[in-house]
Design an enzyme around this catalytic site. Structure first.
Site, short mmCIF file in Angstrom:
data_model
loop_
_atom_site.label_atom_id
_atom_site.label_comp_id
_atom_site.label_asym_id
_atom_site.label_seq_id
_atom_site.Cartn_x
_atom_site.Cartn_y
_atom_site.Cartn_z
CB SER A 45 63.57 100.27 -25.56
OG SER A 45 63.95 101.20 -24.26
CE1 TYR A 80 68.88 100.67 -26.34
CE2 TYR A 80 67.52 102.12 -25.07
CZ TYR A 80 67.83 100.89 -25.37
OH TYR A 80 67.18 99.67 -24.87
N1 LIG Z 1 67.63 96.38 -19.62
C1 LIG Z 1 66.98 97.29 -19.85
O1 LIG Z 1 66.53 98.21 -18.95
C2 LIG Z 1 66.09 97.18 -21.30
C3 LIG Z 1 64.82 98.05 -21.32
C4 LIG Z 1 64.28 98.14 -22.62
C5 LIG Z 1 65.02 97.34 -23.37
N2 LIG Z 1 66.10 96.68 -23.48
C6 LIG Z 1 66.39 95.86 -24.61
O2 LIG Z 1 66.46 94.72 -24.41
C7 LIG Z 1 67.40 94.09 -25.41
C8 LIG Z 1 68.42 93.12 -24.46
O3 LIG Z 1 68.99 93.93 -23.42
P1 LIG Z 1 69.62 93.58 -22.12
O4 LIG Z 1 69.24 94.56 -21.08
O5 LIG Z 1 69.42 91.95 -21.71
O6 LIG Z 1 71.17 93.77 -22.29
P2 LIG Z 1 72.69 93.02 -21.80
O7 LIG Z 1 72.44 92.43 -20.45
O8 LIG Z 1 73.47 94.13 -21.95
O9 LIG Z 1 72.73 91.93 -23.06
C9 LIG Z 1 72.84 92.50 -24.20
C10 LIG Z 1 73.08 90.97 -24.99
O10 LIG Z 1 73.18 91.50 -26.51
C11 LIG Z 1 74.40 90.79 -26.84
N3 LIG Z 1 75.02 91.47 -27.91
C12 LIG Z 1 75.52 92.74 -27.80
N4 LIG Z 1 76.12 93.37 -28.96
C13 LIG Z 1 76.06 91.94 -29.82
C14 LIG Z 1 76.59 91.67 -31.18
N5 LIG Z 1 77.27 92.73 -31.86
N6 LIG Z 1 76.39 90.59 -31.78
C15 LIG Z 1 75.81 89.55 -30.68
N7 LIG Z 1 75.39 89.75 -29.74
C16 LIG Z 1 75.61 91.09 -29.07
C17 LIG Z 1 75.41 90.54 -25.89
O11 LIG Z 1 76.34 89.58 -26.00
P3 LIG Z 1 77.69 89.38 -25.21
O12 LIG Z 1 77.28 88.79 -24.08
O13 LIG Z 1 78.43 88.91 -26.00
O14 LIG Z 1 78.00 90.99 -24.87
C18 LIG Z 1 74.34 90.13 -24.59
O15 LIG Z 1 73.94 88.84 -24.63
C19 LIG Z 1 68.23 95.08 -26.14
O16 LIG Z 1 67.72 95.09 -27.42
C20 LIG Z 1 67.83 96.28 -25.06
O17 LIG Z 1 67.80 97.37 -25.90
C21 LIG Z 1 66.62 96.65 -22.30
#
Ligand SMILES: NC(=O)c1ccc[n+]([C@@H]2O[C@H](COP(=O)([O-])OP(=O)(O)OC[C@H]3O[C@@H](n4cnc5c(N)ncnc54)[C@H](OP(=O)(O)O)[C@@H]3O)[C@@H](O)[C@H]2O)c1
Length: 245
Positions: A145, A158
């Site tokens: 991130s 975070y």
């Molecule tokens: N969105 C942003 O703005 C952003 C920016 C920078 C970095 N990121 C990073 O990108 C990555 C993905 O984020 P996202 O935005 O796609 O998030 P998201 O839409 O909230 O999706 C999170 C995913 O992680 C899974 N997950 C969470 N806890 C888990 C666990 N204990 N075991 C297995 N799976 C788990 C969730 O599964 P479930 O469906 O079962 O809940 C879901 O598939 C993360 O590492 C986040 O920090 C995101």
């Protein structure tokens, strides 16, 4: 595909955690074009839904149903895949959580939970799959991130995990060079996913997905890392919102 067939004609394989939603889902959809994708998720139903969507897209998918914080569930999900496929070409860590809190308000359990999902589980799954990554000359890609570089109010939890994840991938990159495994760290700015919507809710701001990076753009960054010729490595990529529409 039998083990014998896959050894004779090695098919590319990719394990994507957090593939049920957001960035991981976009990455899985993209890699499915030319990899057998192991679709990572906690809910069997969500995993099967994506596998259904991807049927006919590429060489196929397999389920990887596990809470990444459970060593038992992860081992049980990995075991049949390790038996079927001799090598793992790509491991994408996208599962992550982003609870917000000030340091004043965050109890020990909150710190432990976020470090468990965002850091410790990444280390443990990498450790488990490393023999197969080494066998294939694979790539580990961590979705980090912008918060892996900077911190701000309410982001100690975070950012703390994402700084730690950067330390993990920087070390792993050096350790695995001699074993032929490349390590990439992808640092998105705000991406239009559930996580971003929840963050807006916390900040009391209106959420408009069209303002932010689309998940497919992060999948394109992962693709660049995976497709780079072996003589080069895409070590760190930062993808920021341009602020232009
Ligand atoms: N969105 C942003 O703005 C952003 C920016 C920078 C970095 N990121 C990073 O990108 C990555 C993905 O984020 P996202 O935005 O796609 O998030 P998201 O839409 O909230 O999706 C999170 C995913 O992680 C899974 N997950 C969470 N806890 C888990 C666990 N204990 N075991 C297995 N799976 C788990 C969730 O599964 P479930 O469906 O079962 O809940 C879901 O598939 C993360 O590492 C986040 O920090 C995101």
């Amino acid at each position: 595909m039998s083990e014998q067939t896959s050894q004779q004609n090695p098919v590319r394989t990719a394990l994507v955690t957090g593939a049920t939603r957001g960035i991981g889902r976009a990455v899985a959809r993209d890699l499915a074009k030319d990899h057998v994708v192991f679709v990572g998720g906690r809910s069997e139903q969500d995993v099967e839904r994506l596998r259904e969507e991807l049927s006919g897209v590429g060489p196929g998918t397999r389920p990887f149903v596990a809470d990444v914080t459970s060593d038992e569930q992860v081992a049980a999900a990995w075991e049949p895949l390790a038996r079927e496929f001799p090598g793992l070409h790509v491991l994408v860590h996208s599962a992550g959580i982003a609870p917000q809190s000030t340091v004043a308000d965050a109890p020990r359990e909150m710190w432990e939970q976020i470090f468990d999902v965002n850091v410790v589980s990444v280390a443990q799954l990498t450790r488990l799959t490393l023999p197969h990554l080494r066998a294939a000359g694979g790539d580990v890609v961590a979705i980090n991130s912008g918060s892996g570089f900077t911190s701000r109010a309410s982001s100690a939890l975070y950012s703390g995990t994402k700084f730690a994840l950067r330390a993990l991938t920087d070390a792993l990159r050096e350790e695995e060079r001699e074993h032929g495994v490349r390590v990439s760290s992808v640092h998105p700015g705000r991406v239009a996913t559930d996580m971003q919507r929840e963050l807006h809710e916390y900040m009391g701001q209106e959420y408009r997905p069209e303002d932010w990076i689309q998940p497919e753009q992060i999948a394109a960054a992962v693709r660049m890392a995976v497709d780079a010729e072996r003589a080069s490595a895409v070590e760190v990529v930062s993808v920021r919102p341009s602020g232009m529409r």
